[in-house]
Design a protein around this motif. Structure first.
Motif, mmCIF file in Angstrom:
data_model
loop_
_atom_site.group_PDB
_atom_site.id
_atom_site.type_symbol
_atom_site.label_atom_id
_atom_site.label_comp_id
_atom_site.label_asym_id
_atom_site.label_seq_id
_atom_site.Cartn_x
_atom_site.Cartn_y
_atom_site.Cartn_z
ATOM 1 N N PRO A 88 0.830 -1.218 0.000
ATOM 2 C CA PRO A 88 0.000 0.000 0.000
ATOM 3 C C PRO A 88 0.860 1.262 0.000
ATOM 4 O O PRO A 88 1.956 1.292 0.573
ATOM 5 N N LYS A 89 0.332 2.305 -0.636
ATOM 6 C CA LYS A 89 1.112 3.533 -0.790
ATOM 7 C C LYS A 89 1.447 4.183 0.545
ATOM 8 O O LYS A 89 2.544 4.725 0.720
ATOM 9 N N HIS A 90 0.498 4.150 1.477
ATOM 10 C CA HIS A 90 0.778 4.814 2.749
ATOM 11 C C HIS A 90 1.893 4.094 3.513
ATOM 12 O O HIS A 90 2.674 4.728 4.230
ATOM 13 N N ILE A 91 1.994 2.783 3.330
ATOM 14 C CA ILE A 91 3.095 2.043 3.957
ATOM 15 C C ILE A 91 4.426 2.426 3.311
ATOM 16 O O ILE A 91 5.445 2.612 3.992
ATOM 17 N N LEU A 92 4.412 2.568 1.988
ATOM 18 C CA LEU A 92 5.632 2.982 1.288
ATOM 19 C C LEU A 92 6.071 4.376 1.720
ATOM 20 O O LEU A 92 7.266 4.630 1.914
ATOM 21 N N TRP A 148 3.961 12.971 -0.456
ATOM 22 C CA TRP A 148 5.056 12.724 0.477
ATOM 23 C C TRP A 148 6.328 12.293 -0.235
ATOM 24 O O TRP A 148 7.431 12.480 0.296
ATOM 25 N N ASN A 149 6.195 11.724 -1.413
ATOM 26 C CA ASN A 149 7.395 11.377 -2.176
ATOM 27 C C ASN A 149 8.198 12.630 -2.511
ATOM 28 O O ASN A 149 9.427 12.645 -2.417
ATOM 29 N N THR A 150 7.490 13.701 -2.880
ATOM 30 C CA THR A 150 8.161 14.966 -3.179
ATOM 31 C C THR A 150 8.815 15.548 -1.930
ATOM 32 O O THR A 150 9.950 16.037 -1.973
ATOM 33 N N VAL A 151 8.105 15.489 -0.811
ATOM 34 C CA VAL A 151 8.626 16.049 0.442
ATOM 35 C C VAL A 151 9.889 15.318 0.882
ATOM 36 O O VAL A 151 10.937 15.936 1.146
ATOM 37 N N PHE A 152 9.813 13.998 0.943
ATOM 38 C CA PHE A 152 10.952 13.224 1.441
ATOM 39 C C PHE A 152 12.126 13.251 0.454
ATOM 40 O O PHE A 152 13.288 13.311 0.866
ATOM 41 N N SER A 153 11.822 13.210 -0.838
ATOM 42 C CA SER A 153 12.898 13.275 -1.832
ATOM 43 C C SER A 153 13.608 14.618 -1.778
ATOM 44 O O SER A 153 14.836 14.692 -1.887
#
Length: 256
Positions: A88-92, A148-153
């Motif tokens: 699931p995306k939220h787990i990723l 969140w991918n943008t934030v963490f990256s």
């Protein structure tokens, strides 16, 4: 409008022109390195080498399809991402966030302390970053729309860039040269203002005389770069990189 003879000649023999550019630049770089190596390391030669590598890649990819790079890259990404599609995306997102946080914490606290960078100061900075993210998340009107991918990256790349600048001599030299270049660039505006208004007026530190010439000079440079399509090319390439890394739209990538 009819093309000039030189433009037609250049378009017809563009490959040979590019080859001449490459040979001239290579000869100049080889000569500068040969003269500088006996004297020791030089910051300007490092920057010159990076510029040389950039133009070599630019000329190379005019004749070599970019698929030689993009196809293997996309294949690697698909191979890595395929097992993760079932998660699931939220787990990723949570796992990716903990991974980024772990990289920052382990790296920051494993590096030796300095008078200007103690571990307590690093802990305070890390705590401030977490508080900043929590406050922004809490005050968001649409938390589900947060990528969140943008934030963490973005956090990870900023941290890696900071390590490159502050913990490596190469990164420090590159940005020191950029700072020196920017200072020299702005000094040209000061020289122009002195030519127009006189040295006494420039040294008087009047706001209009010291600030406006630099703004006009910078705006003129931007317009020249825009006219020769250099600015558009840089923005397009940067936007492509940001779109790939951060999974954002084209407009967001240009702003970034």
């Amino acid at each position: 409008k009819k093309e000039g003879w030189f433009k037609r000649f250049y378009r017809r023999h563009k490959k040979w022109f590019h080859l001449c550019y490459f040979l001239i630049f290579t000869g100049y770089l080889a000569a500068s390195y040969a003269l500088q190596v006996p004297k020791g390391y030089n910051q300007e030669n490092l920057v010159l080498g990076l510029i040389y590598a950039f133009f070599c890649l630019k000329f190379a990819f005019k004749y070599i399809p970019t698929t030689v790079v993009t196809k293997p890259w996309n294949a690697c990404i698909r191979t890595i991402a395929k097992p993760l599609e079932r998660v699931p995306k939220h787990i990723l997102h949570i796992a990716y966030g903990f991974f980024v946080l772990a990289v920052i914490v382990i790296t920051a606290f494993s590096l030796p302390e300095r008078p200007e960078s103690t571990r307590i100061q690093r802990l305070i900075a890390l705590f401030g970053l977490i508080v900043f993210l929590v406050v922004l998340y809490a005050t968001s009107n649409n938390r589900k729309a947060i990528n969140w991918n943008t934030v963490f990256s973005g956090m990870l790349i900023q941290f890696i860039l900071a390590l490159f600048v502050f913990r490596s001599s190469v990164g420090h030299d590159i940005f020191a040269w950029a700072s020196k270049f920017a200072q020299g660039y702005l000094d040209k505006a000061t020289n122009g203002a002195a030519f127009v208004f006189g040295n006494a007026a420039v040294q008087s530190n009047v706001f209009a005389i010291t600030v406006y010439p630099a703004l006009i000079f910078f705006a003129a440079t931007v317009q020249i770069l825009y006219y020769i399509n250099a600015l558009q090319w840089v923005l397009q390439k940067c936007a492509t990189i940001f779109m790939t890394l951060f999974k954002m739209s084209g407009a967001e990538a240009v702003v970034a």
